[in-house]
Design a protein around this motif. Structure first.
Motif, PDB file in Angstrom:
ATOM      1  N   LYS A   1       0.833  -1.190   0.000  1.00  0.00           N
ATOM      2  CA  LYS A   1       0.000   0.000   0.000  1.00  0.00           C
ATOM      3  C   LYS A   1       0.875   1.250   0.000  1.00  0.00           C
ATOM      4  O   LYS A   1       1.899   1.294   0.667  1.00  0.00           O
ATOM      5  CB  LYS A   1      -0.910   0.000   1.234  1.00  0.00           C
ATOM      6  CG  LYS A   1      -1.959   1.069   1.237  1.00  0.00           C
ATOM      7  CD  LYS A   1      -2.902   0.880   2.431  1.00  0.00           C
ATOM      8  CE  LYS A   1      -4.001   1.894   2.409  1.00  0.00           C
ATOM      9  NZ  LYS A   1      -4.937   1.702   3.508  1.00  0.00           N
ATOM     10  N   TRP A   2       0.456   2.267  -0.765  1.00  0.00           N
ATOM     11  CA  TRP A   2       1.159   3.539  -0.869  1.00  0.00           C
ATOM     12  C   TRP A   2       0.140   4.655  -0.708  1.00  0.00           C
ATOM     13  O   TRP A   2      -1.006   4.537  -1.146  1.00  0.00           O
ATOM     14  CB  TRP A   2       1.836   3.671  -2.235  1.00  0.00           C
ATOM     15  CG  TRP A   2       2.942   2.694  -2.445  1.00  0.00           C
ATOM     16  CD1 TRP A   2       4.274   2.921  -2.332  1.00  0.00           C
ATOM     17  CD2 TRP A   2       2.819   1.312  -2.802  1.00  0.00           C
ATOM     18  NE1 TRP A   2       4.982   1.783  -2.595  1.00  0.00           N
ATOM     19  CE2 TRP A   2       4.114   0.779  -2.882  1.00  0.00           C
ATOM     20  CE3 TRP A   2       1.736   0.461  -3.052  1.00  0.00           C
ATOM     21  CZ2 TRP A   2       4.362  -0.548  -3.208  1.00  0.00           C
ATOM     22  CZ3 TRP A   2       1.980  -0.866  -3.377  1.00  0.00           C
ATOM     23  CH2 TRP A   2       3.284  -1.355  -3.449  1.00  0.00           C
ATOM     24  N   SER A   3       0.554   5.756  -0.102  1.00  0.00           N
ATOM     25  CA  SER A   3      -0.323   6.921   0.085  1.00  0.00           C
ATOM     26  C   SER A   3       0.323   8.139  -0.549  1.00  0.00           C
ATOM     27  O   SER A   3       1.536   8.347  -0.431  1.00  0.00           O
ATOM     28  CB  SER A   3      -0.548   7.190   1.579  1.00  0.00           C
ATOM     29  OG  SER A   3      -1.227   6.105   2.164  1.00  0.00           O
ATOM     30  N   GLY A   4      -0.506   8.940  -1.215  1.00  0.00           N
ATOM     31  CA  GLY A   4      -0.028  10.152  -1.867  1.00  0.00           C
ATOM     32  C   GLY A   4      -1.197  10.998  -2.306  1.00  0.00           C
ATOM     33  O   GLY A   4      -2.222  11.057  -1.619  1.00  0.00           O
TER      34      GLY A   4
ATOM     35  N   CYS B   1     -15.153   8.804  -0.814  1.00  0.00           N
ATOM     36  CA  CYS B   1     -14.072   8.151  -1.557  1.00  0.00           C
ATOM     37  C   CYS B   1     -14.603   7.423  -2.793  1.00  0.00           C
ATOM     38  O   CYS B   1     -15.755   7.006  -2.828  1.00  0.00           O
ATOM     39  CB  CYS B   1     -13.351   7.140  -0.674  1.00  0.00           C
ATOM     40  SG  CYS B   1     -12.566   7.883   0.779  1.00  0.00           S
ATOM     41  N   LYS B   2     -13.724   7.279  -3.774  1.00  0.00           N
ATOM     42  CA  LYS B   2     -14.022   6.496  -4.963  1.00  0.00           C
ATOM     43  C   LYS B   2     -12.810   5.629  -5.250  1.00  0.00           C
ATOM     44  O   LYS B   2     -11.671   6.093  -5.166  1.00  0.00           O
ATOM     45  CB  LYS B   2     -14.306   7.398  -6.146  1.00  0.00           C
ATOM     46  CG  LYS B   2     -14.621   6.643  -7.420  1.00  0.00           C
ATOM     47  CD  LYS B   2     -14.955   7.582  -8.566  1.00  0.00           C
ATOM     48  CE  LYS B   2     -15.257   6.773  -9.816  1.00  0.00           C
ATOM     49  NZ  LYS B   2     -15.581   7.619 -10.953  1.00  0.00           N
ATOM     50  N   THR B   3     -13.055   4.376  -5.595  1.00  0.00           N
ATOM     51  CA  THR B   3     -11.976   3.445  -5.912  1.00  0.00           C
ATOM     52  C   THR B   3     -12.145   2.943  -7.331  1.00  0.00           C
ATOM     53  O   THR B   3     -13.244   2.614  -7.750  1.00  0.00           O
ATOM     54  CB  THR B   3     -11.971   2.250  -4.936  1.00  0.00           C
ATOM     55  OG1 THR B   3     -11.836   2.742  -3.594  1.00  0.00           O
ATOM     56  CG2 THR B   3     -10.836   1.282  -5.238  1.00  0.00           C
ATOM     57  N   GLN B   4     -11.024   2.896  -8.056  1.00  0.00           N
ATOM     58  CA  GLN B   4     -10.994   2.288  -9.394  1.00  0.00           C
ATOM     59  C   GLN B   4      -9.987   1.151  -9.383  1.00  0.00           C
ATOM     60  O   GLN B   4      -8.971   1.221  -8.689  1.00  0.00           O
ATOM     61  CB  GLN B   4     -10.547   3.304 -10.454  1.00  0.00           C
ATOM     62  CG  GLN B   4     -11.542   4.343 -10.808  1.00  0.00           C
ATOM     63  CD  GLN B   4     -11.052   5.215 -11.983  1.00  0.00           C
ATOM     64  OE1 GLN B   4      -9.865   5.238 -12.321  1.00  0.00           O
ATOM     65  NE2 GLN B   4     -11.984   5.892 -12.587  1.00  0.00           N
TER      66      GLN B   4
ATOM     67  N   LEU C   1      -2.848   3.702  -3.117  1.00  0.00           N
ATOM     68  CA  LEU C   1      -2.724   2.635  -4.108  1.00  0.00           C
ATOM     69  C   LEU C   1      -2.540   1.351  -3.324  1.00  0.00           C
ATOM     70  O   LEU C   1      -1.735   1.303  -2.396  1.00  0.00           O
ATOM     71  CB  LEU C   1      -1.497   2.820  -4.989  1.00  0.00           C
ATOM     72  CG  LEU C   1      -1.354   4.057  -5.835  1.00  0.00           C
ATOM     73  CD1 LEU C   1      -0.023   4.020  -6.581  1.00  0.00           C
ATOM     74  CD2 LEU C   1      -2.489   4.167  -6.812  1.00  0.00           C
ATOM     75  N   THR C   2      -3.269   0.322  -3.698  1.00  0.00           N
ATOM     76  CA  THR C   2      -3.103  -0.977  -3.059  1.00  0.00           C
ATOM     77  C   THR C   2      -2.857  -2.018  -4.140  1.00  0.00           C
ATOM     78  O   THR C   2      -3.643  -2.129  -5.091  1.00  0.00           O
ATOM     79  CB  THR C   2      -4.359  -1.361  -2.244  1.00  0.00           C
ATOM     80  OG1 THR C   2      -4.621  -0.324  -1.287  1.00  0.00           O
ATOM     81  CG2 THR C   2      -4.156  -2.676  -1.521  1.00  0.00           C
TER      82      THR C   2
ATOM     83  N   VAL D   1      -6.953   1.945  -6.927  1.00  0.00           N
ATOM     84  CA  VAL D   1      -6.605   3.359  -6.779  1.00  0.00           C
ATOM     85  C   VAL D   1      -7.788   4.042  -6.115  1.00  0.00           C
ATOM     86  O   VAL D   1      -8.885   4.066  -6.667  1.00  0.00           O
ATOM     87  CB  VAL D   1      -6.310   4.012  -8.150  1.00  0.00           C
ATOM     88  CG1 VAL D   1      -5.901   5.458  -7.963  1.00  0.00           C
ATOM     89  CG2 VAL D   1      -5.243   3.226  -8.897  1.00  0.00           C
ATOM     90  N   LYS D   2      -7.556   4.580  -4.922  1.00  0.00           N
ATOM     91  CA  LYS D   2      -8.630   5.189  -4.136  1.00  0.00           C
ATOM     92  C   LYS D   2      -8.314   6.658  -3.912  1.00  0.00           C
ATOM     93  O   LYS D   2      -7.209   7.004  -3.490  1.00  0.00           O
ATOM     94  CB  LYS D   2      -8.740   4.471  -2.792  1.00  0.00           C
ATOM     95  CG  LYS D   2      -9.825   4.975  -1.882  1.00  0.00           C
ATOM     96  CD  LYS D   2      -9.832   4.137  -0.609  1.00  0.00           C
ATOM     97  CE  LYS D   2     -10.846   4.595   0.389  1.00  0.00           C
ATOM     98  NZ  LYS D   2     -10.812   3.779   1.615  1.00  0.00           N
ATOM     99  N   GLY D   3      -9.284   7.518  -4.202  1.00  0.00           N
ATOM    100  CA  GLY D   3      -9.141   8.942  -3.959  1.00  0.00           C
ATOM    101  C   GLY D   3     -10.251   9.421  -3.061  1.00  0.00           C
ATOM    102  O   GLY D   3     -11.392   8.978  -3.200  1.00  0.00           O
ATOM    103  N   CYS D   4      -9.928  10.313  -2.120  1.00  0.00           N
ATOM    104  CA  CYS D   4     -10.910  10.778  -1.144  1.00  0.00           C
ATOM    105  C   CYS D   4     -10.849  12.291  -0.974  1.00  0.00           C
ATOM    106  O   CYS D   4      -9.778  12.887  -1.085  1.00  0.00           O
ATOM    107  CB  CYS D   4     -10.656  10.147   0.225  1.00  0.00           C
ATOM    108  SG  CYS D   4     -10.742   8.353   0.249  1.00  0.00           S
TER     109      CYS D   4
END
Length: 133
Positions: free
Chosen positions: A87-90, A125-128, A105-106, A115-118
Motif C-alpha cells: 500500500k502507498w499513500s499520496g 471516496c471512490k476506488t478504481q 494505491l493498493t 486506486v482510491k481517492g478521497c
C-alpha cells in the motif's frame, strides 16, 4: 570470506529494487494509460509518481474541459510513499475536475491495483481498479 563480505557490501550499496507497482497501468475504461515509477525530483527513490502516456480523444477532451490542456505527460499520481504492506499513500490529480485529492494505491495482485481517492478527511471516496498493460 573476505570476498563474500565484499560482495554483500556491493549488494547492500546497490540501487533499491523496483517497486511492485512500477509499470504501465490502464484505467477501467482503458481510456488512459499511466506509467508509474520513482518521482524524478526525489533523490531518495522512495516516492512513486505516475504520468499519462496514452489517452483517448474523449479523455483528452474531458481533461481540457477541466482545465488541463495537455493530458499526455500530466502527472496524475504524486508523491506516493509506502504506507503498509502493498500500500502507498499520496495524491491523485483528476484532470477533468482540475483538482488533487488524497489517495492510496493498493497492490491487489501482480497485475491489479486499487486506486482510491478521497475528499478531505477520507470522506466521499471512490476506488478504481487499474490493470497492468
Amino acid at each position: 570470506m573476505v570476498a563474500a563480505l565484499l560482495a554483500l557490501a556491493v549488494l547492500a550499496g546497490g540501487p533499491a529494487p523496483a517497486s511492485p507497482v512500477d509499470g504501465t497501468w490502464h484505467n477501467p475504461k482503458n481510456s488512459v494509460a499511466v506509467k508509474t515509477g520513482v518521482c524524478p525530483d526525489r533523490t531518495a527513490g522512495d516516492t512513486l509518481c505516475g504520468w499519462v502516456v496514452r489517452a483517448d480523444d474523449e479523455a483528452q477532451a474531458d481533461a481540457r474541459d477541466g482545465g488541463t490542456p495537455k493530458l499526455i505527460g500530466a502527472a496524475l499520481l504524486r508523491d506516493y510513499r509506502p504506507s503498509g504492506h502493498n500500500k502507498w499513500s499520496g495524491e491523485i490529480f483528476v484532470p477533468d475536475m482540475g483538482r488533487t485529492f488524497g489517495s492510496t494505491l493498493t497492490l491487489v495482485d501482480a497485475n491489479t491495483i486499487a486506486v482510491k481517492g478521497c475528499l478531505v478527511g477520507g470522506f466521499f471516496c471512490k476506488t478504481q481498479t487499474w490493470h497492468r498493460g
